[in-house]
Write a protein that holds these residues in place. Structure first.
Motif, PDB file in Angstrom:
ATOM      1  N   ARG A  31       0.885  -1.170   0.000  1.00 53.86           N
ATOM      2  CA  ARG A  31       0.000   0.000   0.000  1.00 53.86           C
ATOM      3  C   ARG A  31       0.921   1.218   0.000  1.00 53.86           C
ATOM      4  NH1 ARG A  31      -3.318  -1.401   5.198  1.00 53.86           N
ATOM      5  NH2 ARG A  31      -1.357  -2.407   5.746  1.00 53.86           N
ATOM      6  N   VAL A  32       0.942   1.960  -1.119  1.00 50.34           N
ATOM      7  CA  VAL A  32       1.972   2.989  -1.268  1.00 50.34           C
ATOM      8  C   VAL A  32       1.461   4.386  -0.924  1.00 50.34           C
ATOM      9  CG1 VAL A  32       3.368   1.703  -2.923  1.00 50.34           C
ATOM     10  CG2 VAL A  32       1.549   3.166  -3.773  1.00 50.34           C
ATOM     11  N   VAL A  33       2.325   5.134  -0.240  1.00 47.03           N
ATOM     12  CA  VAL A  33       2.069   6.544   0.067  1.00 47.03           C
ATOM     13  C   VAL A  33       2.978   7.355  -0.841  1.00 47.03           C
ATOM     14  CG1 VAL A  33       2.129   8.333   1.842  1.00 47.03           C
ATOM     15  CG2 VAL A  33       1.516   5.972   2.458  1.00 47.03           C
ATOM     16  N   LEU A  34       2.367   8.207  -1.678  1.00 45.46           N
ATOM     17  CA  LEU A  34       3.113   8.949  -2.694  1.00 45.46           C
ATOM     18  C   LEU A  34       3.369  10.371  -2.195  1.00 45.46           C
ATOM     19  CD1 LEU A  34       0.719   7.876  -5.602  1.00 45.46           C
ATOM     20  CD2 LEU A  34       2.863   6.746  -4.933  1.00 45.46           C
ATOM     21  N   ALA A  35       4.646  10.738  -2.067  1.00 42.37           N
ATOM     22  CA  ALA A  35       4.985  12.075  -1.559  1.00 42.37           C
ATOM     23  C   ALA A  35       5.838  12.841  -2.551  1.00 42.37           C
ATOM     24  CB  ALA A  35       5.728  11.931  -0.229  1.00 42.37           C
ATOM     25  N   ALA A  36       5.489  14.093  -2.777  1.00 40.81           N
ATOM     26  CA  ALA A  36       6.274  15.034  -3.599  1.00 40.81           C
ATOM     27  C   ALA A  36       5.527  16.362  -3.567  1.00 40.81           C
ATOM     28  CB  ALA A  36       6.418  14.524  -5.042  1.00 40.81           C
ATOM     29  N   ARG A  37       6.067  17.372  -4.258  1.00 39.67           N
ATOM     30  CA  ARG A  37       5.369  18.676  -4.287  1.00 39.67           C
ATOM     31  C   ARG A  37       4.296  18.709  -5.364  1.00 39.67           C
ATOM     32  NH1 ARG A  37      10.564  22.080  -5.395  1.00 39.67           N
ATOM     33  NH2 ARG A  37      10.637  20.329  -6.831  1.00 39.67           N
TER      34      ARG A  37
END
Ligand code: NAP
Length: 242
Positions: A31-37
């Motif tokens: 289960r992926v958590v996607l982080a970036a601006r």
């Protein structure tokens, strides 16, 4: 660690290596958590990855990083994997390294990953399980002219990673550093380049190195998570340069 069903936070998931890691881990059942601006890019990617969660995060902002982990816990109740991938390059010869630019890079490429590690550790320690992968750079194994600033920060990230691995191995937590080689992403166009470096590149003309696809690096990051190896190279020959 088997990634199936695990909660994986991936920084810099909006492009390149981070996006490839998000796709691969999701395909393997994480289960992926996607982080970036770039939130729009994260949301578009999230639509393709079942059960994923996008969180707009600026990795140079301590509050954003704390919020990333807090929201992950609120949403999934745990965090099992952290891939510290967000980063940017800076090419400048030693005499022209601009300190403001250098400090900004230090914040993104070193302090951000350190803060993220500190934020996930209490949860990983409590469950006595976790896998952290820090994305360094092949330049950290070399002495390439014009890369003193960037490579020194990536060396420092490797240092934190290897020490953390020793400190945490009795807590069931692996910490790995991965050294990518030149990889086909937006990295080159996002790299900040000094005047002399740009002039030098024009003099040198076209350079056509063999470039890795981001999927190759994503496979190596999966290998680091699955095996817990402290050091992983995109290519084995890179390890012989130390
Ligand atoms: N490509 C190579 O040849 C190569 C070689 C060795 C190591 N690396 C390392 O691999 C990692 C990934 O780079 P890449 O090649 O995939 O390059 P990329 O395509 O430029 O991706 C960089 C990622 O970092 C994110 N990012 C940049 N600034 C950020 C910030 N302030 N906060 C949060 N996220 C930020 C970007 O997302 P947003 O802009 O949306 O925030 C993007 O998702 C970097 O750490 C890089 O140093 C790359």
């Amino acid at each position: 660690m088997n990634v199936k069903g695990k909660v994986a936070v991936i920084t810099g998931a909006s492009s390149g290596i981070g996006e490839a890691v998000a796709r691969l881990l999701s395909e393997k059942g994480a289960r992926v958590v996607l982080a970036a601006r770039s939130f729009d890019k994260l949301k578009a990617l999230g639509k393709e990855l079942p059960g994923s969660f996008a969180i707009k995060t600026d990795m140079t902002k301590e509050e954003d990083i704390k919020d990333l982990v807090k929201k992950t816990i609120e949403h999934f109740g745990t965090v099992d994997i952290l891939v510290n991938n967000a980063g940017r390059g800076y090419d400048a010869f030693i005499e022209e390294i601009d300190l403001t630019t250098f400090k900004n890079l230090l914040s993104l490429d070193l302090e951000g990953p350190l803060i993220a590690i500190q934020q996930v550790l209490p949860f990983m320690k409590k469950q006595k399980s976790g896998a952290i992968v820090n994305v360094s750079s092949g330049t950290a194994l070399m002495s390439l002219p014009g890369m003193g600033g960037y490579s020194s920060i990536k060396r420092a990230l490797a240092g934190i990673s290897m020490t953390a691995n020793e400190e945490l191995k009795n807590d069931g937590i692996s910490v790995s550093v991965i050294y990518p080689y030149i990889t086909d992403t937006n990295f080159e166009e996002n790299t900040i380049k000094s005047k002399k470096v740009r002039e030098q590149a024009q003099e040198d003309g076209d350079w056509d190195p063999k470039i890795d696809p981001p999927d190759l690096v994503a496979q190596k990051i999966l290998e680091a998570i699955e095996t817990g190896k402290p050091v992983v190279y995109a290519h084995d020959w890179m390890g012989k340069r130390i």
